[in-house]
Design a protein around this motif. Structure first.
Motif, PDB file in Angstrom:
ATOM      1  N   SER A  12      -5.233 -19.304   1.464  1.00  0.00           N
ATOM      2  CA  SER A  12      -4.191 -18.382   1.894  1.00  0.00           C
ATOM      3  C   SER A  12      -2.831 -18.903   1.444  1.00  0.00           C
ATOM      4  CB  SER A  12      -4.205 -18.235   3.416  1.00  0.00           C
ATOM      5  OG  SER A  12      -3.198 -17.337   3.835  1.00  0.00           O
ATOM      6  N   LEU A  13      -2.054 -18.036   0.805  1.00  0.00           N
ATOM      7  CA  LEU A  13      -0.752 -18.407   0.254  1.00  0.00           C
ATOM      8  C   LEU A  13       0.326 -17.459   0.769  1.00  0.00           C
ATOM      9  CD1 LEU A  13      -1.877 -18.834  -3.464  1.00  0.00           C
ATOM     10  CD2 LEU A  13      -1.455 -20.679  -1.832  1.00  0.00           C
ATOM     11  N   PRO A  14       1.577 -17.927   0.868  1.00  0.00           N
ATOM     12  CA  PRO A  14       2.655 -17.019   1.269  1.00  0.00           C
ATOM     13  C   PRO A  14       2.857 -15.925   0.234  1.00  0.00           C
ATOM     14  CG  PRO A  14       3.537 -19.126   0.542  1.00  0.00           C
ATOM     15  CD  PRO A  14       2.054 -19.294   0.637  1.00  0.00           C
ATOM     16  N   GLY A  15       3.367 -14.792   0.670  1.00  0.00           N
ATOM     17  CA  GLY A  15       3.569 -13.669  -0.233  1.00  0.00           C
ATOM     18  C   GLY A  15       4.850 -13.734  -1.036  1.00  0.00           C
ATOM     19  N   VAL A  16       5.808 -14.569  -0.619  1.00  0.00           N
ATOM     20  CA  VAL A  16       7.071 -14.702  -1.361  1.00  0.00           C
ATOM     21  C   VAL A  16       6.748 -15.290  -2.735  1.00  0.00           C
ATOM     22  CG1 VAL A  16       9.359 -15.742  -1.391  1.00  0.00           C
ATOM     23  CG2 VAL A  16       8.325 -15.052   0.787  1.00  0.00           C
ATOM     24  N   LEU A  53       0.804  -1.220   0.000  1.00  0.00           N
ATOM     25  CA  LEU A  53       0.000   0.000   0.000  1.00  0.00           C
ATOM     26  C   LEU A  53       0.836   1.268   0.000  1.00  0.00           C
ATOM     27  CD1 LEU A  53      -2.797  -1.071   2.503  1.00  0.00           C
ATOM     28  CD2 LEU A  53      -2.874  -1.071   0.018  1.00  0.00           C
ATOM     29  N   ILE A  54       2.056   1.202   0.558  1.00  0.00           N
ATOM     30  CA  ILE A  54       2.919   2.396   0.571  1.00  0.00           C
ATOM     31  C   ILE A  54       3.884   2.415  -0.606  1.00  0.00           C
ATOM     32  CG2 ILE A  54       2.743   2.610   3.083  1.00  0.00           C
ATOM     33  CD1 ILE A  54       5.580   1.495   3.298  1.00  0.00           C
ATOM     34  N   GLY A  55       3.759   1.428  -1.497  1.00  0.00           N
ATOM     35  CA  GLY A  55       4.593   1.408  -2.697  1.00  0.00           C
ATOM     36  C   GLY A  55       5.991   0.888  -2.478  1.00  0.00           C
ATOM     37  N   GLN A  56       6.235   0.255  -1.319  1.00  0.00           N
ATOM     38  CA  GLN A  56       7.578  -0.251  -1.042  1.00  0.00           C
ATOM     39  C   GLN A  56       7.912  -1.444  -1.914  1.00  0.00           C
ATOM     40  OE1 GLN A  56       8.196  -1.499   3.044  1.00  0.00           O
ATOM     41  NE2 GLN A  56      10.312  -0.822   2.986  1.00  0.00           N
ATOM     42  N   ILE A  57       6.914  -2.269  -2.208  1.00  0.00           N
ATOM     43  CA  ILE A  57       7.085  -3.369  -3.153  1.00  0.00           C
ATOM     44  C   ILE A  57       5.939  -3.342  -4.147  1.00  0.00           C
ATOM     45  CG2 ILE A  57       8.238  -4.806  -1.423  1.00  0.00           C
ATOM     46  CD1 ILE A  57       5.678  -6.522  -1.365  1.00  0.00           C
ATOM     47  N   THR A  58       6.155  -3.957  -5.286  1.00  0.00           N
ATOM     48  CA  THR A  58       5.123  -4.036  -6.326  1.00  0.00           C
ATOM     49  C   THR A  58       4.481  -5.411  -6.293  1.00  0.00           C
ATOM     50  OG1 THR A  58       6.331  -2.494  -7.728  1.00  0.00           O
ATOM     51  CG2 THR A  58       4.677  -3.873  -8.799  1.00  0.00           C
ATOM     52  N   ASP A  59       3.168  -5.451  -6.313  1.00  0.00           N
ATOM     53  CA  ASP A  59       2.436  -6.711  -6.296  1.00  0.00           C
ATOM     54  C   ASP A  59       2.526  -7.389  -7.661  1.00  0.00           C
ATOM     55  OD1 ASP A  59       0.618  -8.803  -5.984  1.00  0.00           O
ATOM     56  OD2 ASP A  59      -1.085  -7.522  -6.503  1.00  0.00           O
TER      57      ASP A  59
END
Length: 415
Positions: A148-152, A13-19
């Protein structure tokens, strides 16, 4: 069948990483006939997660969640699952054994925090994570399956490919979905749309046409959905033939994900031709695009970025008199650049670019946005001048695509 994809994490949400997870999951679901209804990114707040779960409950068939499964205190997804499904965490021995084996293989000490990753809701079906410690979790409430899945990304992708998709395919009857993408180059979206207006107006109700434009190219995607796979295939193939009759002069390929650099690479490989590049205003972007394709070493000899005027002379043999007479941004200079790099790198073909990409005008009198592109062939050289407008990145992207397009059309027409 429909799905919602939820990504959890303040860092998104803060743009630190891109989805990037949502795109991969959406493609994977689409291939098995599940339509993504929406994609949502939410914060790590427990109340926000619960509110979002309630909102999508029974509105879609699947809710796929990524993120929040790490071992630290800010990862709340498992606990939130327990609250939402009125469940408790229990130890899954198979997951714990996997965690211990994984750490032993890496010669790392296993901490209690790591072992706690084996705690999962008692009602869930575990989806094994072969590359990490956080397993996927499959739970159902009402008409909706929550996964639910890990975000990595590499962990998520492995679970989706090896466990999630096969489970959905085995347990649910789904419609067939067929995509056919037609790649066009050289004309803008509005012109293409005008040329195929009647075709679009008469499409069957179970087929949709989408325009996917980017600088210098337009992808046309036909999407067919239904229960009769043979009908979808037959109708789609007939529609592709109709498009070939209408806009065959600008079609360069047909495969889903097949870009012009892929098409060009295949043709160069099939014919045994080699290619080199000499770039000024595109700054190596053509070479980068070509070498992004696996196997490009079979046909790409190399490239030079002769950004300064004197390097065009020193490295490529561009005649100073030509520059003096026509300026450095000219078709004449582009042609000498192409012939020069073709000779130096001993290639069959060469692409050269020189131009004013902006925003400053530079030393040449040519208007901003002007790009001259030359193609050297086994039988000579030709060039064209374009004005791609502004801003700078648009000029560069269009020049790259136009250079590849000119070369591809030349090979298809004459070789």
């Amino acid at each position: 069948m429909k799905a919602t994809i939820i990504t959890i994490g303040d860092e998104i949400l803060i743009g630190q990483i891109t989805d990037t997870n949502s795109g991969y999951i959406a493609k994977s679901l689409d291939k098995i006939g599940i339509q993504v209804h929406e994609m949502v990114s939410i914060s790590d707040e427990k109340s926000h997660i619960l509110e979002t779960f309630s909102k999508v409950q029974d509105q879609v068939d699947f809710v796929i969640i990524t993120g929040g499964l790490g071992p630290t205190k800010d990862d709340l997804t498992k606990l939130t699952f327990c609250d939402y499904f009125e469940d408790i965490l229990i130890k899954n021995q198979q997951v714990e054994n996997h965690i211990v084996a994984l750490f032993e293989k890496l010669n790392f000490r296993v901490s209690q925090v790591n072992l706690d990753q084996a705690l999962v809701p008692s009602k869930c079906v575990v989806l094994q994570n072969d590359y990490g410690t956080a397993p996927g979790m499959w739970m159902q409430k009402g008409k909706t399956v929550f996964v639910s899945l890990p975000g990595v990304p590499y962990e998520m992708k492995a679970i989706v490919a090896s466990h999630l998709i096969p489970k959905i395919v085995k347990e649910f009857k789904r419609p067939y979905v067929l995509h056919k993408t037609i790649l066009t180059y050289g004309q803008g979206e509005s012109i293409v749309a005008e040329r195929i207006e009647s075709f679009e107006d008469n499409l069957p109700s179970f087929i949709k046409l989408a325009y996917l434009p980017s600088p210098g190219r337009v992808r046309l995607r036909l999407t067919a959905r239904g229960l009769d796979e043979n009908l979808l295939l037959k109708t789609t193939n007939e529609l592709v033939l109709q498009l070939q009759e209408l806009i065959g002069d600008i079609i360069v390929g047909f495969e889903e994900e097949e870009s012009i650099e892929v098409v060009l690479g295949k043709i160069l490989t099939q014919k045994g031709f080699t290619l080199a590049t000499a770039e000024s205003c595109t700054g190596g972007k053509i070479s980068e695009t070509i070498t992004s394709i696996s196997g490009s070493s079979d046909y790409f000899r190399g490239g030079v970025v002769t950004y300064a005027t004197d390097t065009k002379v020193a490295l490529l043999g561009v005649n100073e008199a030509t520059i003096e007479a026509f300026s450095v941004v000219s078709k004449e200079v582009a042609e000498e650049m192409a012939l020069g790099v073709k000779k130096v790198l001993k290639s069959d073909f060469a692409i050269a670019t020189t131009g004013n990409a902006g925003p400053a005008k530079g030393e040449a009198p040519a208007d901003l946005g002007t790009v001259c592109i030359a193609i050297a062939t086994p039988n000579g050289v030709f060039s064209e001048a374009f004005n791609f407008g502004q801003p700078r990145q648009k000029v560069i992207d269009r020049a790259v695509n136009k250079g590849l397009e000119l070369l591809l059309k030349e090979i298809l027409k004459n070789y």
